[in-house]
Design a protein around this motif. Structure first.
Motif, PDB file in Angstrom:
ATOM      1  N   GLY A   1     -78.817  -1.871  91.987  1.00  0.00           N
ATOM      2  CA  GLY A   1     -79.801  -3.342  90.556  1.00  0.00           C
ATOM      3  C   GLY A   1     -79.243  -4.293  90.277  1.00  0.00           C
ATOM      4  O   GLY A   1     -79.182  -5.085  89.426  1.00  0.00           O
ATOM      5  N   ARG A   2     -77.351  -3.997  90.708  1.00  0.00           N
ATOM      6  CA  ARG A   2     -76.749  -4.858  89.582  1.00  0.00           C
ATOM      7  C   ARG A   2     -76.782  -6.076  91.155  1.00  0.00           C
ATOM      8  O   ARG A   2     -75.818  -6.349  91.865  1.00  0.00           O
ATOM      9  N   TRP A   3     -77.609  -7.269  90.311  1.00  0.00           N
ATOM     10  CA  TRP A   3     -77.614  -8.400  91.212  1.00  0.00           C
ATOM     11  C   TRP A   3     -77.013  -8.952  91.144  1.00  0.00           C
ATOM     12  O   TRP A   3     -75.813  -9.803  91.822  1.00  0.00           O
ATOM     13  N   GLU A   4     -75.803  -9.460  89.923  1.00  0.00           N
ATOM     14  CA  GLU A   4     -74.573 -10.524  89.975  1.00  0.00           C
ATOM     15  C   GLU A   4     -73.775  -9.558  90.235  1.00  0.00           C
ATOM     16  O   GLU A   4     -72.600 -10.592  91.174  1.00  0.00           O
ATOM     17  N   ALA A   5     -73.097  -8.871  89.757  1.00  0.00           N
ATOM     18  CA  ALA A   5     -72.020  -7.567  90.970  1.00  0.00           C
ATOM     19  C   ALA A   5     -71.996  -7.690  92.366  1.00  0.00           C
ATOM     20  O   ALA A   5     -71.042  -8.317  93.001  1.00  0.00           O
ATOM     21  N   CYS A   6     -73.653  -7.609  92.908  1.00  0.00           N
ATOM     22  CA  CYS A   6     -73.837  -7.799  94.468  1.00  0.00           C
ATOM     23  C   CYS A   6     -73.632  -8.919  95.247  1.00  0.00           C
ATOM     24  O   CYS A   6     -72.588  -9.306  96.240  1.00  0.00           O
ATOM     25  N   ASN A   7     -73.688  -9.951  93.921  1.00  0.00           N
ATOM     26  CA  ASN A   7     -73.027 -11.416  94.784  1.00  0.00           C
ATOM     27  C   ASN A   7     -71.747 -11.617  94.483  1.00  0.00           C
ATOM     28  O   ASN A   7     -71.530 -12.214  95.332  1.00  0.00           O
ATOM     29  N   GLY A   8     -71.344 -11.402  93.586  1.00  0.00           N
ATOM     30  CA  GLY A   8     -69.628 -11.332  93.477  1.00  0.00           C
ATOM     31  C   GLY A   8     -68.935 -11.070  94.421  1.00  0.00           C
ATOM     32  O   GLY A   8     -68.118 -11.041  94.910  1.00  0.00           O
ATOM     33  N   GLN A   9     -69.539 -10.204  94.903  1.00  0.00           N
ATOM     34  CA  GLN A   9     -68.702  -8.819  95.865  1.00  0.00           C
ATOM     35  C   GLN A   9     -69.146  -9.791  97.195  1.00  0.00           C
ATOM     36  O   GLN A   9     -68.027  -9.567  97.793  1.00  0.00           O
ATOM     37  N   LEU A  10     -70.275 -10.028  97.006  1.00  0.00           N
ATOM     38  CA  LEU A  10     -70.603 -10.853  98.580  1.00  0.00           C
ATOM     39  C   LEU A  10     -69.491 -12.180  98.911  1.00  0.00           C
ATOM     40  O   LEU A  10     -69.186 -11.912  99.840  1.00  0.00           O
ATOM     41  N   ARG A  11     -69.412 -12.667  97.813  1.00  0.00           N
ATOM     42  CA  ARG A  11     -68.688 -13.939  97.269  1.00  0.00           C
ATOM     43  C   ARG A  11     -66.891 -13.367  98.171  1.00  0.00           C
ATOM     44  O   ARG A  11     -66.722 -14.102  99.012  1.00  0.00           O
ATOM     45  N   SER A  12     -66.990 -12.884  97.983  1.00  0.00           N
ATOM     46  CA  SER A  12     -65.099 -12.298  97.712  1.00  0.00           C
ATOM     47  C   SER A  12     -65.392 -11.589  99.347  1.00  0.00           C
ATOM     48  O   SER A  12     -64.344 -11.401 100.108  1.00  0.00           O
ATOM     49  N   PHE A  13     -66.164 -11.153  99.483  1.00  0.00           N
ATOM     50  CA  PHE A  13     -66.365 -10.150 101.057  1.00  0.00           C
ATOM     51  C   PHE A  13     -66.154 -11.707 101.733  1.00  0.00           C
ATOM     52  O   PHE A  13     -65.445 -11.825 102.635  1.00  0.00           O
ATOM     53  N   MET A  14     -67.262 -12.734 101.690  1.00  0.00           N
ATOM     54  CA  MET A  14     -67.599 -13.753 102.715  1.00  0.00           C
ATOM     55  C   MET A  14     -66.290 -14.609 102.694  1.00  0.00           C
ATOM     56  O   MET A  14     -65.010 -15.054 103.577  1.00  0.00           O
ATOM     57  N   GLU A  15     -65.514 -14.993 101.517  1.00  0.00           N
ATOM     58  CA  GLU A  15     -64.180 -14.882 101.183  1.00  0.00           C
ATOM     59  C   GLU A  15     -62.990 -14.842 102.079  1.00  0.00           C
ATOM     60  O   GLU A  15     -62.223 -15.401 103.031  1.00  0.00           O
ATOM     61  N   ASP A  16     -63.178 -13.399 102.536  1.00  0.00           N
ATOM     62  CA  ASP A  16     -61.381 -12.415 102.945  1.00  0.00           C
ATOM     63  C   ASP A  16     -62.630 -12.875 105.077  1.00  0.00           C
ATOM     64  O   ASP A  16     -61.167 -12.505 105.327  1.00  0.00           O
ATOM     65  N   PHE A  17     -63.440 -12.568 104.555  1.00  0.00           N
ATOM     66  CA  PHE A  17     -63.525 -12.436 105.877  1.00  0.00           C
ATOM     67  C   PHE A  17     -63.730 -13.835 106.749  1.00  0.00           C
ATOM     68  O   PHE A  17     -62.322 -13.687 107.858  1.00  0.00           O
ATOM     69  N   LEU A  18     -64.391 -15.043 106.011  1.00  0.00           N
ATOM     70  CA  LEU A  18     -63.778 -16.340 106.667  1.00  0.00           C
ATOM     71  C   LEU A  18     -62.186 -16.183 107.035  1.00  0.00           C
ATOM     72  O   LEU A  18     -61.346 -16.581 108.219  1.00  0.00           O
TER      73      LEU A  18
ATOM     74  N   SER B   1     -71.123  -4.817  97.560  1.00  0.00           N
ATOM     75  CA  SER B   1     -71.886  -5.434  97.946  1.00  0.00           C
ATOM     76  C   SER B   1     -72.896  -4.423  97.598  1.00  0.00           C
ATOM     77  O   SER B   1     -73.945  -4.880  96.832  1.00  0.00           O
ATOM     78  N   TYR B   2     -73.345  -4.048  98.769  1.00  0.00           N
ATOM     79  CA  TYR B   2     -74.324  -3.721  99.591  1.00  0.00           C
ATOM     80  C   TYR B   2     -74.462  -2.224  97.967  1.00  0.00           C
ATOM     81  O   TYR B   2     -75.453  -2.185  97.389  1.00  0.00           O
ATOM     82  N   ALA B   3     -73.467  -1.734  97.993  1.00  0.00           N
ATOM     83  CA  ALA B   3     -74.111  -0.783  96.681  1.00  0.00           C
ATOM     84  C   ALA B   3     -74.921  -1.029  95.495  1.00  0.00           C
ATOM     85  O   ALA B   3     -75.108  -0.879  94.853  1.00  0.00           O
ATOM     86  N   SER B   4     -74.050  -2.320  94.981  1.00  0.00           N
ATOM     87  CA  SER B   4     -74.136  -2.843  93.828  1.00  0.00           C
ATOM     88  C   SER B   4     -75.923  -3.322  94.058  1.00  0.00           C
ATOM     89  O   SER B   4     -76.540  -2.760  93.112  1.00  0.00           O
ATOM     90  N   PHE B   5     -75.540  -3.754  95.376  1.00  0.00           N
ATOM     91  CA  PHE B   5     -77.423  -4.229  95.397  1.00  0.00           C
ATOM     92  C   PHE B   5     -78.423  -3.219  94.719  1.00  0.00           C
ATOM     93  O   PHE B   5     -79.486  -3.208  95.040  1.00  0.00           O
TER      94      PHE B   5
ATOM     95  N   PRO C   1     -82.742   2.590  92.938  1.00  0.00           N
ATOM     96  CA  PRO C   1     -81.997   2.801  94.215  1.00  0.00           C
ATOM     97  C   PRO C   1     -82.334   2.991  95.567  1.00  0.00           C
ATOM     98  O   PRO C   1     -82.766   2.268  96.730  1.00  0.00           O
ATOM     99  N   LEU C   2     -83.353   3.983  95.230  1.00  0.00           N
ATOM    100  CA  LEU C   2     -84.011   3.834  96.370  1.00  0.00           C
ATOM    101  C   LEU C   2     -85.635   3.070  96.967  1.00  0.00           C
ATOM    102  O   LEU C   2     -85.626   2.769  98.008  1.00  0.00           O
TER     103      LEU C   2
END
Length: 197
Positions: free
Chosen positions: A100-117, A93-97, A40-41
């Motif tokens: 090292g959980r790349w897929e989880a990071c990407n999935g949460q970013l998609r959910s973030f951007m959807e709700d944000f927009l 998404s940041y915590a997943s990044f 994580p560091l």
């Protein structure tokens, strides 16, 4: 003691002095302990534009592309706007990044951007959309020029493809998505501030 030390260092002024002190602490830790490159560091350092090359911390780009401040600033703005769901997805998404959980990071970013927009579009257009593309269309009518609108559509398309399916994403892709989602969200909020002031 470690927490107290870091909190004291964070208060140094100017901010650049605090950053240098924190980087020296990190460098010392890498020099005197084994820290895996997938820890994580190490992942957190890459978000801030640095990596350990075996002997020293080096920028990952000619000038370190620090994302840490932008992440904090975006979280504060999401709080101020009451975009709780978007902020929760963004934090995950940041915590997943970092983990090292790349897929989880990407999935949460998609959910973030959807709700944000949707929230930004609804908040400023008076419409009640449930689709991010429709919200972007509303933003195009009163805020974004064609290039900015097309950029938003492209970012949404990038975040929407590949998804969170195991084995599809890697570190570089997740970092890229984190950068573009953070940057575009900050840009939209800056444009909204300019329009309303």
């Amino acid at each position: 003691l470690a927490g107290s030390l870091v909190r004291l260092v964070e208060r140094l002024s100017p901010v650049e002095q605090a950053e240098k002190a924190i980087l020296r602490l990190i460098q010392y830790a890498f020099e005197h302990m084994f820290i895996a490159s997938d820890s994580p560091l190490a992942h957190s350092l890459k978000v801030d534009g640095f990596e350990w090359n075996g002997s020293t911390l080096v920028p990952t780009t000619p000038l370190a592309a620090s994302l840490g401040r932008e992440i904090t600033a975006l979280e504060v703005r999401l709080d101020e706007l009451g975009f709780d769901v978007a902020k929760r997805h963004y934090n995950q998404s940041y915590a997943s990044f970092v983990d090292g959980r790349w897929e989880a990071c990407n999935g949460q970013l998609r959910s973030f951007m959807e709700d944000f927009l949707i929230k930004v579009g609804n908040h400023h257009s008076g419409q009640l959309r449930t689709d991010p593309n429709a919200a972007l269309g509303d933003l195009r009518r009163f805020l974004l020029n064609d290039s900015e609108w097309n950029l938003g559509r492209s970012i949404w398309a990038i975040l929407h493809t590949s998804g969170a399916h195991a084995g599809i994403s890697g570190h570089d892709e997740a970092l890229f998505r984190l950068h573009i989602a953070t940057s575009y969200a900050q840009y939209l909020l800056n444009r909204l501030n300019q329009k309303t002031s």
